[in-house]
Design a protein around this motif. Structure first.
Motif, mmCIF file in Angstrom:
data_model
loop_
_atom_site.group_PDB
_atom_site.id
_atom_site.type_symbol
_atom_site.label_atom_id
_atom_site.label_comp_id
_atom_site.label_asym_id
_atom_site.label_seq_id
_atom_site.Cartn_x
_atom_site.Cartn_y
_atom_site.Cartn_z
ATOM 1 N N ALA B 75 0.834 -1.201 0.000
ATOM 2 C CA ALA B 75 0.000 0.000 0.000
ATOM 3 C C ALA B 75 0.870 1.253 0.000
ATOM 4 N N GLU B 76 0.320 2.333 -0.509
ATOM 5 C CA GLU B 76 0.871 3.682 -0.344
ATOM 6 C C GLU B 76 2.133 3.978 -1.145
ATOM 7 N N SER B 77 2.984 2.996 -1.320
ATOM 8 C CA SER B 77 4.271 3.326 -1.929
ATOM 9 C C SER B 77 4.697 2.220 -2.894
ATOM 10 N N ILE B 78 5.701 2.546 -3.686
ATOM 11 C CA ILE B 78 6.320 1.534 -4.547
ATOM 12 C C ILE B 78 7.811 1.506 -4.231
ATOM 13 N N GLU B 79 8.409 0.351 -4.547
ATOM 14 C CA GLU B 79 9.849 0.228 -4.374
ATOM 15 C C GLU B 79 10.473 -0.037 -5.736
ATOM 16 N N LEU B 80 11.472 0.769 -6.086
ATOM 17 C CA LEU B 80 12.226 0.552 -7.322
ATOM 18 C C LEU B 80 13.639 0.153 -6.920
ATOM 19 N N THR B 81 14.180 -0.869 -7.571
ATOM 20 C CA THR B 81 15.552 -1.281 -7.265
ATOM 21 C C THR B 81 16.447 -0.840 -8.414
ATOM 22 N N VAL B 82 17.532 -0.136 -8.076
ATOM 23 C CA VAL B 82 18.365 0.523 -9.080
ATOM 24 C C VAL B 82 19.809 0.064 -8.932
ATOM 25 N N GLU B 83 20.393 -0.388 -10.032
ATOM 26 C CA GLU B 83 21.814 -0.740 -10.031
ATOM 27 C C GLU B 83 22.627 0.485 -10.431
ATOM 28 N N ARG B 84 23.717 0.748 -9.702
ATOM 29 C CA ARG B 84 24.578 1.881 -10.048
ATOM 30 C C ARG B 84 25.520 1.490 -11.174
ATOM 31 N N LEU B 85 25.417 2.220 -12.275
ATOM 32 C CA LEU B 85 26.298 1.972 -13.406
ATOM 33 C C LEU B 85 27.314 3.083 -13.456
ATOM 34 N N ALA B 86 28.592 2.701 -13.591
ATOM 35 C CA ALA B 86 29.672 3.684 -13.471
ATOM 36 C C ALA B 86 29.469 4.862 -14.423
ATOM 37 N N ASP B 87 28.957 4.599 -15.624
ATOM 38 C CA ASP B 87 28.795 5.685 -16.594
ATOM 39 C C ASP B 87 27.331 6.101 -16.754
ATOM 40 N N GLY B 88 26.493 5.707 -15.793
ATOM 41 C CA GLY B 88 25.070 6.031 -15.921
ATOM 42 C C GLY B 88 24.758 7.415 -15.369
ATOM 43 N N GLU B 89 24.144 8.249 -16.176
ATOM 44 C CA GLU B 89 23.925 9.622 -15.705
ATOM 45 C C GLU B 89 22.729 9.712 -14.762
ATOM 46 N N VAL B 90 21.829 8.749 -14.805
ATOM 47 C CA VAL B 90 20.691 8.772 -13.888
ATOM 48 C C VAL B 90 20.977 7.921 -12.640
ATOM 49 N N SER B 91 21.502 6.704 -12.844
ATOM 50 C CA SER B 91 21.699 5.810 -11.690
ATOM 51 C C SER B 91 22.762 6.349 -10.729
ATOM 52 N N THR B 92 23.761 7.067 -11.233
ATOM 53 C CA THR B 92 24.770 7.624 -10.322
ATOM 54 C C THR B 92 24.139 8.703 -9.440
ATOM 55 N N TYR B 93 23.232 9.490 -10.017
ATOM 56 C CA TYR B 93 22.522 10.499 -9.210
ATOM 57 C C TYR B 93 21.665 9.798 -8.151
ATOM 58 N N LEU B 94 20.932 8.784 -8.561
ATOM 59 C CA LEU B 94 20.037 8.100 -7.624
ATOM 60 C C LEU B 94 20.835 7.458 -6.485
ATOM 61 N N HIS B 95 22.050 7.002 -6.791
ATOM 62 C CA HIS B 95 22.873 6.341 -5.775
ATOM 63 C C HIS B 95 23.659 7.325 -4.910
ATOM 64 N N ASP B 96 24.240 8.350 -5.544
ATOM 65 C CA ASP B 96 25.247 9.167 -4.860
ATOM 66 C C ASP B 96 24.688 10.457 -4.275
ATOM 67 N N VAL B 97 23.575 10.918 -4.804
ATOM 68 C CA VAL B 97 23.068 12.236 -4.419
ATOM 69 C C VAL B 97 21.746 12.144 -3.656
ATOM 70 N N LEU B 98 20.863 11.306 -4.102
ATOM 71 C CA LEU B 98 19.507 11.231 -3.564
ATOM 72 C C LEU B 98 19.487 10.807 -2.093
ATOM 73 N N VAL B 99 18.703 11.523 -1.277
ATOM 74 C CA VAL B 99 18.523 11.140 0.133
ATOM 75 C C VAL B 99 17.030 11.113 0.458
ATOM 76 N N VAL B 100 16.713 10.472 1.589
ATOM 77 C CA VAL B 100 15.319 10.377 2.028
ATOM 78 C C VAL B 100 14.745 11.783 2.163
ATOM 79 N N GLY B 101 13.529 11.957 1.652
ATOM 80 C CA GLY B 101 12.873 13.256 1.698
ATOM 81 C C GLY B 101 12.967 14.018 0.380
ATOM 82 N N ASP B 102 13.917 13.615 -0.489
ATOM 83 C CA ASP B 102 14.044 14.262 -1.803
ATOM 84 C C ASP B 102 12.835 13.934 -2.670
ATOM 85 N N GLN B 103 12.647 14.764 -3.689
ATOM 86 C CA GLN B 103 11.550 14.526 -4.621
ATOM 87 C C GLN B 103 12.090 14.110 -5.979
ATOM 88 N N LEU B 104 11.300 13.307 -6.665
ATOM 89 C CA LEU B 104 11.688 12.768 -7.966
ATOM 90 C C LEU B 104 10.489 12.824 -8.899
#
Lengths: 95, 257
Positions: B75-104
């Motif tokens: 209920a209420e939420s979804i979970e996405l599982t993301v692999e960090r790819l060394a040259d990935g411009e989105v996955s590196t942000y999701l791994h290295d920058v994103l913190v709880v409370g951020d918006q996407l």
């Protein structure tokens, strides 16, 4: 599987039609990944979700997993979306 | 246009919405799961994905697809599982920058081809390579959430035991004795006392794992393109009907980053 000699594309860089589901849903306002289609080049039938997708370009190119010819091309510009579907015998929209 | 049709079309329209990161869980050294709270959550089906869109200050946008890992019943939420790819411009942000409370910015759920629901029946044969296990996990979580005892078998190829995602949960699901079993193969590093498979999935392995389970199983294969195509080809050679096999390819730049 891969057509020997005719493979002009690197399969290691390939995604598939599933990854383009959002863009297709923008255009058709329905899920298209589970829709059947037929390649106009080799006649292979399959689902759009199983087409090979090339997304590392200004547009999106979907190719037949059998003969690797282009089935669909989609280009989104700031004011319009272009869809080239001449590689598909048909697209099926569920009513 | 009658009302029913109009309602259906509204439901099919995909809108971008702003999700809030409710939790971040580290699964492996290179994989994290993001729990996202959504203002307008639409019920998803196991196997579907969401698109995530990042916008830079100069307006540049990058968009990627990530599979939903959670059960539709969550209920209420979804979970996405993301692999960090060394040259990935989105996955590196999701791994290295994103913190709880951020918006996407996200939209979904998307997809109807690589989808399994308990009412479709089984047996269910799942083949995952690396982070290709994510949408398969949604199927297994859905199966558990509805209390289904449909026989299910997961063949999971990982480079090493450290890179297995959801390992403890898969063990618990197996221990619950509902008809699920998980077979691992480790392609690079294996445990010292390992007696199981330690090579890429090949036809002989599929013959040993799938044939006794049943060639009539509904099969879902997700992983890098070359794994997906070689497994699908081998299964057809073993006698599986092509229309029982559904595939989803992750590039090595996985979901393209």
């Amino acid at each position: 599987m891969i057509g020997e000699g005719q493979a002009d594309v690197s399969r290691t860089l390939v995604l598939d039609g599933n990854a383009v589901g959002g863009l297709l849903q923008d255009i058709f306002e329905a899920d298209m990944t589970a829709s059947p289609t037929m390649c106009a080049h080799c006649g292979r039938e399959g689902h759009i979700g199983n087409l090979l997708a090339f997304t590392h370009a200004p547009g999106v190119v979907l190719r037949c997993p059998g003969c690797e010819q282009v089935v669909l091309r989609i280009v989104v510009t700031p004011d319009a979306t272009y869809l080239d579907a001449r590689g598909a015998v048909f697209l099926r929209l569920k009513r | 246009m009658n009302t029913a049709r109009r309602v259906m079309q509204v439901e099919q329209t995909l809108e971008w919405q702003i999700a809030t990161v409710a939790a971040i869980k580290r699964e492996t050294p290179t994989v994290k799961s993001l729990t996202l709270a959504l203002p307008a959550r639409r019920r998803n089906r196991a196997g579907q994905h969401y698109d995530i869109r990042l916008t830079a200050e100069d307006g540049y946008q990058a968009q990627r697809s990530y599979s939903i890992a959670s059960a539709p019943e969550q209920a209420e939420s979804i979970e996405l599982t993301v692999e960090r790819l060394a040259d990935g411009e989105v996955s590196t942000y999701l791994h290295d920058v994103l913190v709880v409370g951020d918006q996407l910015e996200v939209r979904g759920p998307i997809g109807g081809y690589f989808v399994w629901e308990a009412q479709m029946g089984g047996p269910l044969f799942l083949v995952g390579g690396g982070s290709g296990v994510v949408p398969l996990m949604a199927m297994l979580r859905h199966r558990a959430a509805v209390g289904a005892h449909i026989p299910a078998r997961l063949l999971y190829s990982a480079r090493s035991p450290q890179e297995v995602i959801y390992g403890a949960e898969l063990e618990a699901l197996q221990a619950a004795r509902t008809g699920l079993d998980v077979v691992y193969t480790f392609t690079r590093t294996r445990p010292q006392d390992w007696t199981g498979y330690a090579r890429r999935i090949d036809r002989q392995m599929l013959e040993e794992v799938l044939t006794p389970f049943g060639l009539a199983a509904r099969s879902f294969i997700c992983g890098p393109t070359l794994l997906v195509e070689s497994v699908a080809d081998s299964m057809v050679q073993l006698g599986v009907a092509a229309d029982r096999i559904r595939t989803e390819r992750f590039g090595p730049t996985g979901g393209a980053g």
